[in-house]
Design a protein around this motif. Structure first.
Motif, PDB file in Angstrom:
ATOM      1  N   PRO A 138      89.834  -6.061 -39.370  1.00 28.38           N
ATOM      2  CA  PRO A 138      90.666  -6.832 -38.276  1.00 28.38           C
ATOM      3  C   PRO A 138      91.740  -5.934 -37.848  1.00 28.38           C
ATOM      4  O   PRO A 138      92.665  -5.235 -38.533  1.00 28.38           O
ATOM      5  CB  PRO A 138      91.292  -7.841 -39.065  1.00 28.38           C
ATOM      6  N   HIS A 139      91.971  -5.813 -36.433  1.00 27.71           N
ATOM      7  CA  HIS A 139      92.959  -5.211 -35.851  1.00 27.71           C
ATOM      8  C   HIS A 139      93.410  -3.642 -36.169  1.00 27.71           C
ATOM      9  O   HIS A 139      94.350  -3.233 -36.005  1.00 27.71           O
ATOM     10  CB  HIS A 139      94.314  -5.929 -36.012  1.00 27.71           C
ATOM     11  N   MET A 140      92.192  -2.958 -36.634  1.00 28.78           N
ATOM     12  CA  MET A 140      92.268  -1.609 -36.698  1.00 28.78           C
ATOM     13  C   MET A 140      92.169  -0.881 -35.159  1.00 28.78           C
ATOM     14  O   MET A 140      92.606   0.230 -35.018  1.00 28.78           O
ATOM     15  CB  MET A 140      91.153  -0.911 -37.421  1.00 28.78           C
ATOM     16  N   MET A 141      91.610  -1.675 -34.392  1.00 29.95           N
ATOM     17  CA  MET A 141      91.454  -1.518 -32.979  1.00 29.95           C
ATOM     18  C   MET A 141      91.808  -2.806 -32.141  1.00 29.95           C
ATOM     19  O   MET A 141      91.287  -3.803 -32.598  1.00 29.95           O
ATOM     20  CB  MET A 141      90.413  -0.728 -32.602  1.00 29.95           C
ATOM     21  N   ASP A 142      92.281  -2.777 -31.080  1.00 24.90           N
ATOM     22  CA  ASP A 142      92.605  -3.954 -30.092  1.00 24.90           C
ATOM     23  C   ASP A 142      92.408  -3.717 -28.548  1.00 24.90           C
ATOM     24  O   ASP A 142      92.651  -2.484 -28.323  1.00 24.90           O
ATOM     25  CB  ASP A 142      94.091  -4.309 -30.365  1.00 24.90           C
ATOM     26  N   VAL A 143      92.131  -4.782 -28.093  1.00 26.80           N
ATOM     27  CA  VAL A 143      92.228  -4.643 -26.543  1.00 26.80           C
ATOM     28  C   VAL A 143      93.612  -4.994 -26.011  1.00 26.80           C
ATOM     29  O   VAL A 143      94.153  -5.999 -26.500  1.00 26.80           O
ATOM     30  CB  VAL A 143      91.030  -5.581 -25.796  1.00 26.80           C
ATOM     31  N   LEU A 144      94.287  -4.005 -25.442  1.00 28.64           N
ATOM     32  CA  LEU A 144      95.671  -4.278 -25.198  1.00 28.64           C
ATOM     33  C   LEU A 144      95.959  -4.593 -23.586  1.00 28.64           C
ATOM     34  O   LEU A 144      95.289  -3.786 -23.049  1.00 28.64           O
ATOM     35  CB  LEU A 144      96.571  -3.041 -25.714  1.00 28.64           C
ATOM     36  N   VAL A 145      96.715  -5.468 -23.212  1.00 24.91           N
ATOM     37  CA  VAL A 145      97.145  -5.358 -21.813  1.00 24.91           C
ATOM     38  C   VAL A 145      98.781  -5.366 -21.472  1.00 24.91           C
ATOM     39  O   VAL A 145      99.467  -5.431 -22.644  1.00 24.91           O
ATOM     40  CB  VAL A 145      96.558  -6.713 -21.308  1.00 24.91           C
ATOM     41  N   PRO A 146      99.170  -4.979 -20.250  1.00 26.03           N
ATOM     42  CA  PRO A 146     100.606  -5.137 -20.166  1.00 26.03           C
ATOM     43  C   PRO A 146     101.382  -6.505 -20.496  1.00 26.03           C
ATOM     44  O   PRO A 146     100.632  -7.516 -20.469  1.00 26.03           O
ATOM     45  CB  PRO A 146     100.943  -4.721 -18.807  1.00 26.03           C
ATOM     46  N   LYS A 147     102.628  -6.302 -20.782  1.00 20.97           N
ATOM     47  CA  LYS A 147     103.346  -7.555 -21.188  1.00 20.97           C
ATOM     48  C   LYS A 147     103.492  -8.690 -20.059  1.00 20.97           C
ATOM     49  O   LYS A 147     103.338  -9.814 -20.145  1.00 20.97           O
ATOM     50  CB  LYS A 147     104.836  -7.461 -21.679  1.00 20.97           C
ATOM     51  N   ASP A 148     103.320  -8.043 -18.857  1.00 22.25           N
ATOM     52  CA  ASP A 148     103.179  -8.959 -17.823  1.00 22.25           C
ATOM     53  C   ASP A 148     101.890  -9.012 -16.966  1.00 22.25           C
ATOM     54  O   ASP A 148     101.692  -9.497 -15.762  1.00 22.25           O
ATOM     55  CB  ASP A 148     104.174  -8.538 -16.668  1.00 22.25           C
ATOM     56  N   SER A 149     100.759  -8.892 -17.822  1.00 21.26           N
ATOM     57  CA  SER A 149      99.531  -8.943 -17.084  1.00 21.26           C
ATOM     58  C   SER A 149      99.079 -10.185 -16.798  1.00 21.26           C
ATOM     59  O   SER A 149      99.372 -11.131 -17.131  1.00 21.26           O
ATOM     60  CB  SER A 149      98.499  -8.313 -18.022  1.00 21.26           C
ATOM     61  N   GLY A 150      98.275  -9.864 -15.610  1.00 24.88           N
ATOM     62  CA  GLY A 150      97.648 -11.294 -15.115  1.00 24.88           C
ATOM     63  C   GLY A 150      96.092 -11.583 -16.097  1.00 24.88           C
ATOM     64  O   GLY A 150      95.662 -12.809 -15.945  1.00 24.88           O
ATOM     65  N   ILE A 151      95.906 -10.912 -16.741  1.00 21.92           N
ATOM     66  CA  ILE A 151      94.821 -11.089 -17.670  1.00 21.92           C
ATOM     67  C   ILE A 151      95.329 -11.954 -18.640  1.00 21.92           C
ATOM     68  O   ILE A 151      96.022 -11.314 -19.890  1.00 21.92           O
ATOM     69  CB  ILE A 151      94.030  -9.808 -18.190  1.00 21.92           C
ATOM     70  N   LYS A 152      94.827 -13.066 -18.850  1.00 18.89           N
ATOM     71  CA  LYS A 152      95.272 -14.077 -19.961  1.00 18.89           C
ATOM     72  C   LYS A 152      94.171 -14.434 -20.921  1.00 18.89           C
ATOM     73  O   LYS A 152      94.623 -14.832 -21.968  1.00 18.89           O
ATOM     74  CB  LYS A 152      95.504 -15.310 -19.211  1.00 18.89           C
ATOM     75  N   SER A 153      93.064 -14.189 -20.397  1.00 25.67           N
ATOM     76  CA  SER A 153      91.799 -14.397 -21.640  1.00 25.67           C
ATOM     77  C   SER A 153      90.916 -13.641 -21.598  1.00 25.67           C
ATOM     78  O   SER A 153      90.754 -12.699 -20.745  1.00 25.67           O
ATOM     79  CB  SER A 153      91.164 -15.876 -21.250  1.00 25.67           C
ATOM     80  N   VAL A 154      89.983 -13.482 -22.604  1.00 26.67           N
ATOM     81  CA  VAL A 154      88.936 -12.419 -22.809  1.00 26.67           C
ATOM     82  C   VAL A 154      87.870 -12.491 -21.422  1.00 26.67           C
ATOM     83  O   VAL A 154      87.546 -11.358 -20.990  1.00 26.67           O
ATOM     84  CB  VAL A 154      88.211 -12.555 -24.013  1.00 26.67           C
ATOM     85  N   ALA A 155      87.810 -13.665 -21.051  1.00 24.86           N
ATOM     86  CA  ALA A 155      86.883 -13.963 -19.843  1.00 24.86           C
ATOM     87  C   ALA A 155      87.545 -13.039 -18.459  1.00 24.86           C
ATOM     88  O   ALA A 155      86.677 -12.622 -17.664  1.00 24.86           O
ATOM     89  CB  ALA A 155      86.783 -15.324 -19.509  1.00 24.86           C
ATOM     90  N   ASP A 156      88.763 -13.001 -18.352  1.00 27.75           N
ATOM     91  CA  ASP A 156      89.450 -12.053 -17.386  1.00 27.75           C
ATOM     92  C   ASP A 156      89.096 -10.856 -17.275  1.00 27.75           C
ATOM     93  O   ASP A 156      89.323 -10.155 -16.409  1.00 27.75           O
ATOM     94  CB  ASP A 156      90.900 -12.410 -17.387  1.00 27.75           C
ATOM     95  N   LEU A 157      88.636 -10.209 -18.604  1.00 28.52           N
ATOM     96  CA  LEU A 157      88.360  -8.968 -18.397  1.00 28.52           C
ATOM     97  C   LEU A 157      87.108  -8.535 -17.708  1.00 28.52           C
ATOM     98  O   LEU A 157      86.973  -7.318 -17.095  1.00 28.52           O
ATOM     99  CB  LEU A 157      87.846  -8.443 -20.029  1.00 28.52           C
ATOM    100  N   ALA A 158      86.348  -9.483 -17.279  1.00 30.46           N
ATOM    101  CA  ALA A 158      85.008  -9.189 -16.486  1.00 30.46           C
ATOM    102  C   ALA A 158      85.423  -8.306 -15.288  1.00 30.46           C
ATOM    103  O   ALA A 158      86.213  -8.747 -14.509  1.00 30.46           O
ATOM    104  CB  ALA A 158      84.478 -10.290 -16.077  1.00 30.46           C
ATOM    105  N   GLY A 159      84.912  -6.969 -15.162  1.00 31.60           N
ATOM    106  CA  GLY A 159      85.052  -6.346 -13.927  1.00 31.60           C
ATOM    107  C   GLY A 159      86.471  -5.689 -13.922  1.00 31.60           C
ATOM    108  O   GLY A 159      86.683  -4.646 -12.930  1.00 31.60           O
ATOM    109  N   LYS A 160      87.229  -5.763 -15.026  1.00 34.56           N
ATOM    110  CA  LYS A 160      88.292  -5.073 -14.987  1.00 34.56           C
ATOM    111  C   LYS A 160      88.169  -3.716 -15.691  1.00 34.56           C
ATOM    112  O   LYS A 160      87.467  -3.260 -16.241  1.00 34.56           O
ATOM    113  CB  LYS A 160      89.693  -5.736 -15.538  1.00 34.56           C
ATOM    114  N   LYS A 161      89.217  -2.660 -15.305  1.00 36.01           N
ATOM    115  CA  LYS A 161      89.137  -1.572 -15.826  1.00 36.01           C
ATOM    116  C   LYS A 161      89.773  -1.239 -17.012  1.00 36.01           C
ATOM    117  O   LYS A 161      91.091  -1.822 -17.387  1.00 36.01           O
ATOM    118  CB  LYS A 161      89.990  -0.515 -14.895  1.00 36.01           C
TER     119      LYS A 161
END
Length: 309
Positions: free
Chosen positions: A111-134
């Motif tokens: 657990p948490h040896m690697m994570d998907v990180l987003v900026p603190k003010d990111s509009g990505i709020k859920s895992v589903a929002d990752l679709a098509g994102k870089k």
């Protein structure tokens, strides 16, 4: 940085290795290693005298990506690659560019040896929002995208578009908006969170990839058969060090600042992988089957045929 690492590795190729003897009468072995938590057993074995006990003089050559050391391994310029991501080397073995042998497991997903990180003010709020994102990964079509795809597929959500960015450059790339998210491993994971206040969107060690073997200590069939005593001695030292790492995480946390850019304070809180004290072919088969399922191998291989016994 990649060029600098490659040049450093080239210089290492001028040194003796692969069975030559040092001034102390110990056998020299050159090991290429990444500055990741995956390599902790290697440095523990060095600093606890486990290699010396086995009659080995292990020279560690830092690299930024294990793939950089693959040509040198194939040519016998380095004897072992530590923290080698299995995906790259299993693919090279299938293509015939490397006659792979696995000396010992490195780490398994925790657990948490690697994570998907987003900026603190990111509009990505859920895992589903990752679709098509870089999303930044260290190497394309490799262990990070493999495991993240498996997690996203299990959740029934769309996949992102991956961009290859070396771990040390992931933080700056995220800060500049070159990518929408990064898939970072420790110690870079905690560093990016601390420096940028980045948020954890997803635990990269979650189902269905829990405890999946992802890296190990690899060599070639030529080295394993040409230097069986040295290969066995190296294997014993690494397994002894992995046992220490598994039983005493504090030993790993104490070791990390010695070979990574992690500070002593940071090392106390970062997520550590699992350090198996022995190699399990059945667990490795989980990886090869997942690779075959996602098209990273033409067919799942039997890992037991690759193990140095």
């Amino acid at each position: 940085m990649a060029v600098a690492a490659a040049l450093t590795l080239l210089l290492a190729a001028c040194d003796d290795g692969g069975g030559s003897t040092s001034a102390g009468g110990r056998t020299k072995i050159t090991v290429a290693a990444l500055p990741l938590t995956d390599s902790a057993a290697l440095y523990l074995a060095r600093d606890r005298g486990l290699f010396t006990k086995e009659g080995l003089d292990v020279r560690i050559q830092p690299v930024q990506q294990s793939i950089q050391a693959l040509p040198a391994l194939a040519k016998g310029q380095v004897d072992v690659i530590a923290s080698a991501n299995y995906v790259t080397f299993l693919q090279a073995d299938e293509k015939g560019t490397l006659d792979l042998r696995i000396l010992a497991e490195g780490v398994r997903v925790a657990p948490h040896m690697m994570d998907v990180l987003v900026p603190k003010d990111s509009g990505i709020k859920s895992v589903a929002d990752l679709a098509g994102k870089k999303v930044a990964v260290n190497i394309l079509n490799n262990i990070q995208s493999l495991t993240l795809n498996a997690i996203l597929d299990a959740k029934g959500v769309g996949r992102p578009v991956y961009r290859q960015i070396a771990f040390p450059q992931m933080g700056p790339a995220l800060e500049r908006g070159q990518v929408d998210a990064v898939h970072a491993v420790e110690p870079f994971d905690s560093a990016i969170q601390g420096e940028l206040k980045a948020k954890v969107l997803l635990d990269g060690g979650s189902a269905p990839v829990q405890s999946l073997p992802i890296s190990g200590y690899v060599t070639t069939q030529k080295f394993a058969t040409g230097h069986p005593k040295e290969a066995a001695a190296f294997q014993r030292a690494i397994e002894a060090a992995s046992k220490i790492a598994a039983q005493d995480p504090g030993a790993v946390r104490e070791e990390l600042p010695k070979y990574t850019k992690v500070t002593a304070d940071q090392s106390r809180s970062i997520g550590l992988p699992t350090y198996p004290a022995s190699t399990d072919a059945a667990q490795l088969r989980r990886l090869t089957e997942l690779m075959a399922k996602q098209g990273l191998l033409k067919k799942a291989v039997d890992p037991s045929t690759l193990l140095v016994k």
